[in-house]
Design an enzyme around this catalytic site. Structure first.
Site, short mmCIF file in Angstrom:
data_model
loop_
_atom_site.label_atom_id
_atom_site.label_comp_id
_atom_site.label_asym_id
_atom_site.label_seq_id
_atom_site.Cartn_x
_atom_site.Cartn_y
_atom_site.Cartn_z
N HIS A 194 0.64 -1.21 -0.06
CA HIS A 194 -0.03 -0.03 -0.09
C HIS A 194 0.83 1.16 -0.01
CE1 HIS A 194 -3.24 -2.82 1.17
NE2 HIS A 194 -4.03 -1.78 0.74
N GLY A 195 2.07 1.28 0.52
CA GLY A 195 2.84 2.23 0.40
C GLY A 195 4.23 2.36 1.09
#
Lengths: 466, 456
Positions: A326-327
């Site tokens: 996700h990041g």
């Protein structure tokens, strides 16, 4: 190009018209696929044309690796490795380089070695995490012998770049989507008509719900010292925002694909009605969670591992990677590990798999508990940094009076107001066919709500950043 | 058949909702009443006063320049038009829709700005600022919609929808009404106070000093127009700003345009620390480029950030001058601008009769109370020199207590009453004041007088 821009409306009308006009040509499928491939590259490179080089590189690599595996089975392992290195390398460079470089500098510093930070100003190409996973599933499936490589480059390139789901999914499997690309698409009025409710629902969720509640979540998470009540209200706003935002993209993607005669997979199944962590992951971002399950969790041993500790490690690894996807930040990893711990604890208590409470009270309690755990997870996910969250939690007052109470109550009330269409839509979708008269009135009201409540300056879809 | 019925129901529902929420024919929906009144007042002031100079800007101008002293120093009738926090979009609309078309339009318009905000078209165009822009805008404002609200608003399809579908125009009414209703319910439910209590609480909780600006999201940073490396291309900045249009509008209307960059306390602080201003290399280059651009269009630019006459002690806060600073900067400004200003239309200086009021005039008792500490003396004959809704820092009247000046001047009337301690304000036809020790001026035995401060 983004779904909420007017230029996308023109683009879609032109592409859909040309696409169905090509339907009567000889070799219609080929022309339609060529048109869609060109359209997909225009869509992806509309703002930053250089993005197209990346996706083209990924496409060529996996196309060649796929064919190579069929031609030289002895080299399958090496070709898979090349595909993994190529795709994950690209993802690593563009998404994670600065994250790892920063953390190496910090780690060396803690060991007493000083290093100059290496900062490379890289612009993260939108959707790279999505199409990288999609195209990887192709080579892995060929490696496993679950599908044959494709010789038609256009078809394969369209599978990687199909514009409705290119930027934020659903992450389609080659075994599900390539056959649709390879088959003739026949005009079907029912399918065409059924696309519009999805598209309207998508715009309602994005423009009315997500964009409006995001204001409150953003404000709370900018406070230096939020009270517990404010943080709870802001997190509730974010929970509504992320579901509305992400499922909106899926709805518009699925609706657009239907206009073109394709069926994309569903990505959400009322995730906030989940009663356990495993239930939540069967309902949230389904295309991604099943990808993680099939290509990371099961290959690592899955539920077949012999000891509880090994099982826990497999879950922690899978969910930690899921968080990192996700990041490039520790709070995303922490979010993944938090969900892993939930999964492990529930499993140890015997509440995993398809477990369901017997009584209504049990159902209500397990739902409430899981919803609370989900909100805690979103607080970890949304926090600007782990430092902020730890500091905020450490110095937090409850805030059950005065301004804190008034503002929290207002935020909660406004979030509840903007969530109403989501709840009505859920009830409608369960009670009536999507094209019935009540639905017609509901979707007309949805259009009116979009016009009346859409933010003039909408925000990007949250999952664009992943 | 079922599909046709659904389609008819779909369209009929949209039609019914549109009809139910149709705009009222007699009212301009969505317009803020106060903002509309402000615009009407500014229009009227041009007609009534027919000034030669208009000063245009935000609260930095409001606090920074006294229009009466400026007029007396330059000999030119001057109107000051300002509104708190407004930025380049507001100035563009004021110039285009209020000043340029006015029969009482001036000869010179002086536009005040701070730092790089002249080329920030999307700065302060939402929320309360949007209400002020809406009160100023014409139905079709393509440049405003493009620069301030992004290109999407300029899309022909969006325009078509807006023009053909009344529901689209009701967004400005329905959404705030519904949100206000929620706030009202929560406010009454928890505090037995309405939405004002909720709005005040929101203002306090999310006040700037409670926010960690390092945590602004990308969208928020973009809204605040934080620069990226790519944006530092000056030709692009200026092309995407209202400046070229401001110049064009002024030329077409026969107005002389002057830009003034106001000094902030951080510049004064930098000077006191041994520097010349607070500007970093980027800002310095920006000002060089801006000066060159304006010069090529024969538009003067005055940058007061390096002026050494204003000190830190002249400031009330970061952006705003105090009473002494205001009068000092007014003198500096009038002198600097003199060579760019036209000859006075009249041989008689504006406010010439004010010089007769430089000597103290004793206020006659009894003073009407404004509890707990405020007192009111009526001064209807000098209403034209008083502060008012258009310019709350207009008055140069001083209140003296036994010959000693009280202050601060131009205080809020509510603060005069609640805090006293010598605060006063000359507002419309009265002077609101308080004794230095919050005693009753009717009985404390001191003499209260007034005089008007003249330019030195």
């Amino acid at each position: 190009m983004i779904f909420t821009s007017f230029v996308y409306v023109y683009f879609l009308v032109f592409v859909a018209a040309a696409y169905w006009a090509a339907y009567r040509l000889p070799h219609a499928k080929t022309w339609q696929n060529i048109l869609l491939l060109i359209a997909s590259y225009v869509f992806y490179g509309y703002v930053h044309p250089w993005f197209c080089y990346l996706i083209a590189g990924s496409t060529i690599l996996d196309y060649c690796c796929g064919l190579g595996m069929a031609k030289s089975p002895a080299r399958r392992r090496w070709l898979l490795l090349a595909s993994l290195l190529g795709n994950l390398g690209m993802l690593g460079v563009f998404k994670y380089f600065n994250f790892f470089a920063d953390n190496i500098v910090i780690a060396m510093h803690s060991l007493g070695f000083e290093m100059d930070p290496v900062v490379v100003r890289l612009f993260l190409p939108v959707g790279i995490s999505f199409y990288t996973f999609q195209t990887l599933s192709y080579t892995i499936d060929i490696y496993r012998g679950e599908m044959e490589p494709r010789r038609n480059f256009i078809d394969f390139a369209l599978f990687v770049a199909f514009f409705p789901q290119l930027v934020a999914g659903p992450i389609e499997r080659a075994t599900h989507f390539l056959p649709q690309i390879e088959s003739e698409r026949k005009w079907n009025t029912d399918v065409f008509v059924s696309a519009w409710p999805l598209i309207i629902r998508g715009y309602l969720k994005k423009l009315v719900i997500a964009d409006n509640v995001s204001v409150y979540a953003d404000k709370v998470y900018m406070l230096d010292h939020p009270t517990a009540l404010l943080l709870a209200a802001g997190t509730l706003a974010f929970a509504v925002q992320i579901l509305a935002d992400f499922s909106a993209y899926t709805d518009i993607a699925r609706g657009t694909a239907r206009l073109l005669g394709f069926e994309l997979m569903e990505n959400f199944d009322s995730p906030y009605l989940a009663i356990s962590p495993s239930d939540f992951w069967r309902r949230w971002h389904i295309s991604f969670s099943t990808w993680i399950r099939d290509y990371i969790y099961i290959p690592l041993g899955g539920s077949r591992v012999k000891t509880a500790l090994a099982g826990a490690l497999v879950v922690l690894t899978s969910m930690g990677l899921s968080g990192l996807w996700h990041g490039a930040a520790w709070h995303f990893v922490a979010w993944g590990i938090y969900h892993a711990i939930l999964l492990i604890v529930y499993r140890q208590l015997g509440y995993s798999g398809r477990w369901k409470p017997i009584t209504r009270l049990g159902f209500l309690l397990s739902w409430s508990l899981m919803f609370f755990f989900t909100l805690v997870g979103w607080a970890i996910f949304r926090t600007p940094s782990m430092t902020w969250l730890v500091r905020a939690a450490g110095n937090m007052s409850v805030g059950l009076s005065g301004d804190s109470l008034l503002v929290s109550a207002t935020i909660t009330a406004l979030v509840a107001l903007y969530s109403l269409p989501l709840i009505v839509s859920l009830i409608l979708s369960r009670r009536e066919s999507k094209t019935g008269p009540v639905s017609a009135i509901a979707y007309a009201l949805a259009v009116c709500l979009i016009v009346l409540f859409a933010q003039e300056h909408g925000q990007d879809f949250i999952y664009f950043q992943f | 058949m079922k599909r046709l019925l659904s389609l008819i129901l779909f369209l009929a529902t949209i039609g019914v909702v549109t009809w139910m929420l149709r705009p009222s024919p007699e009212a301009a929906p969505g317009l803020d009443k106060d903002a509309v009144e402000d615009v009407q007042r500014w229009r009227q002031s041009l007609v009534d006063e027919h000034p030669q100079v208009v000063l245009l800007g935000n609260s930095m101008l409001g606090h920074g320049v006294n229009a009466i002293h400026f007029a007396m120093r330059t000999g030119l009738p001057t109107v000051k038009m300002w509104d708190g926090g407004v930025a380049s979009a507001w100035r563009y609309l004021m110039l285009k829709n209020v000043i340029a078309p006015s029969p009482g339009k001036p000869e010179v318009v002086v536009i005040f700005f701070k730092d790089q905000y002249l080329t920030e078209p999307a700065f302060r165009v939402d929320g309360n600022y949007k209400a002020r822009l809406d009160a100023l805008r014409q139905p079709s404002e393509p440049l405003l919609d493009e620069l301030a609200y992004g290109k999407e608003r300029r899309d022909p399809l969006a325009n078509l929808v807006s023009e053909c579908w009344p529901l689209d125009r009701q967004r400005a009414v329905v959404k705030p009404t519904v949100e206000d209703w929620i706030k009202k319910q929560v406010g009454y439910g928890l505090h037995e106070k309405g939405k004002e209590a909720v709005n005040a609480a929101i203002g306090r909780v999310f006040a700037d000093n409670n926010l960690n600006t390092e945590l602004f999201t990308k969208a928020q940073l973009e809204a605040m127009s934080t620069k990226t490396e790519d944006d530092r291309d000056f030709p692009t900045l200026i092309r995407n700003s209202f400046v070229p249009s401001d110049i064009k509008i002024a030329k077409a209307a026969g107005l002389r345009l002057i830009y003034v960059r106001i000094k902030r306390v951080q510049d004064a602080q930098a000077q006191e620390d041994g520097g010349t201003s607070y500007d970093n290399p980027y800002m310095k280059q920006y000002m060089i480029d801006l000066r060159a651009y304006l010069s090529s269009h024969d538009v003067p630019l005055f940058d007061f950030t390096t002026d050494i006459q204003l000190k830190v002690s002249d400031y009330a806060d970061g952006d705003h001058l105090n009473e002494a600073g205001r009068l000092r900067f007014t003198a500096i400004l009038a002198q600097a601008l003199q060579r760019e200003l036209p000859e006075p239309r009249s041989t008689q200086s504006p406010y010439a009769d004010l010089s007769d009021l430089a000597d103290p005039i004793v206020l006659s008792q009894p003073f009407k109370p404004r509890p707990p500490f405020g007192w009111i003396a009526r001064l209807p004959e000098w209403k034209q020199y008083a502060s008012n809704a258009s310019d709350s820092y207009r008055s140069v009247l001083e209140v003296l207590e036994d010959g000693v000046p009280l202050g601060p001047a131009n205080s809020f009337i509510s603060e005069i009453a609640s805090q006293g301690s010598g605060r006063f304000s000359h507002w419309l036809d009265a002077v609101y004041f308080s004794a230095s020790d919050n005693s009753d001026p009717n009985t404390n035995g001191r003499v209260y007088s007034i005089r008007f401060r003249m330019p030195e």
